[in-house]
Design a protein around this motif. Structure first.
Motif, PDB file in Angstrom:
ATOM      1  N   GLY A  83       0.811  -1.215   0.000  1.00 29.51           N
ATOM      2  CA  GLY A  83       0.000   0.000   0.000  1.00 29.51           C
ATOM      3  C   GLY A  83       0.843   1.264   0.000  1.00 29.51           C
ATOM      4  O   GLY A  83       0.533   2.236  -0.698  1.00 29.51           O
ATOM      5  N   VAL A  84       1.932   1.252   0.759  1.00 31.95           N
ATOM      6  CA  VAL A  84       2.834   2.407   0.806  1.00 31.95           C
ATOM      7  C   VAL A  84       3.503   2.612  -0.553  1.00 31.95           C
ATOM      8  O   VAL A  84       3.637   3.747  -1.023  1.00 31.95           O
ATOM      9  N   VAL A  85       3.910   1.527  -1.187  1.00 25.31           N
ATOM     10  CA  VAL A  85       4.538   1.620  -2.510  1.00 25.31           C
ATOM     11  C   VAL A  85       3.553   2.237  -3.508  1.00 25.31           C
ATOM     12  O   VAL A  85       3.906   3.142  -4.266  1.00 25.31           O
ATOM     13  N   ARG A  86       2.318   1.772  -3.476  1.00 25.62           N
ATOM     14  CA  ARG A  86       1.305   2.339  -4.378  1.00 25.62           C
ATOM     15  C   ARG A  86       1.090   3.822  -4.111  1.00 25.62           C
ATOM     16  O   ARG A  86       0.980   4.625  -5.033  1.00 25.62           O
ATOM     17  N   GLN A  87       1.029   4.182  -2.832  1.00 29.15           N
ATOM     18  CA  GLN A  87       0.814   5.584  -2.468  1.00 29.15           C
ATOM     19  C   GLN A  87       1.979   6.454  -2.945  1.00 29.15           C
ATOM     20  O   GLN A  87       1.777   7.539  -3.489  1.00 29.15           O
ATOM     21  N   ARG A  88       3.193   5.976  -2.771  1.00 29.85           N
ATOM     22  CA  ARG A  88       4.363   6.735  -3.222  1.00 29.85           C
ATOM     23  C   ARG A  88       4.371   6.886  -4.740  1.00 29.85           C
ATOM     24  O   ARG A  88       4.754   7.925  -5.260  1.00 29.85           O
TER      25      ARG A  88
END
Length: 107
Positions: A83-88
């Motif tokens: 999820g963090v990778v997608r957000q970044r």
């Protein structure tokens, strides 16, 4: 003509994904080590650019982002990390990509 196997092209593509994951992990460790505002800001943009490339690579290969991270030797990465990778990656598109190009990349 044979079906798609594990030819040289497939190996190269998988290695590109592994490299992206390693670059991401290295950039994240550098980001966490930064103590200045300037250094953090610079590494934030580097990390966001790498995550965008990771997501794009996963989409082009038609695999999940979790599968790409696992291929890169990051089996311990949780769904939260995905999820963090997608957000970044979304942040990178929002901040760094020309507004005329964004609709193509928003998916």
């Amino acid at each position: 003509m044979a079906g798609r196997g594990t030819g040289t092209g497939d190996i190269f593509i998988a290695r590109a994904g592994n490299l992206l994951v390693r670059l991401y992990l290295d950039a994240m460790s550098q980001l966490s080590a930064c103590q200045s505002r300037f250094g953090r800001a610079e590494f934030e943009s580097i990390v966001n650019a790498i995550t965008f490339k990771m997501v794009r690579h996963a989409v082009e290969r038609r695999i999940s982002l979790a599968a790409l991270l696992e291929e890169g030797g990051s089996r311990q990465m949780s769904e939260r990390v995905v999820g963090v990778v997608r957000q970044r990656a979304r942040l990178y598109v929002g901040r760094s990509i020309d507004s005329l190009q964004r609709p193509k990349l928003a998916a």
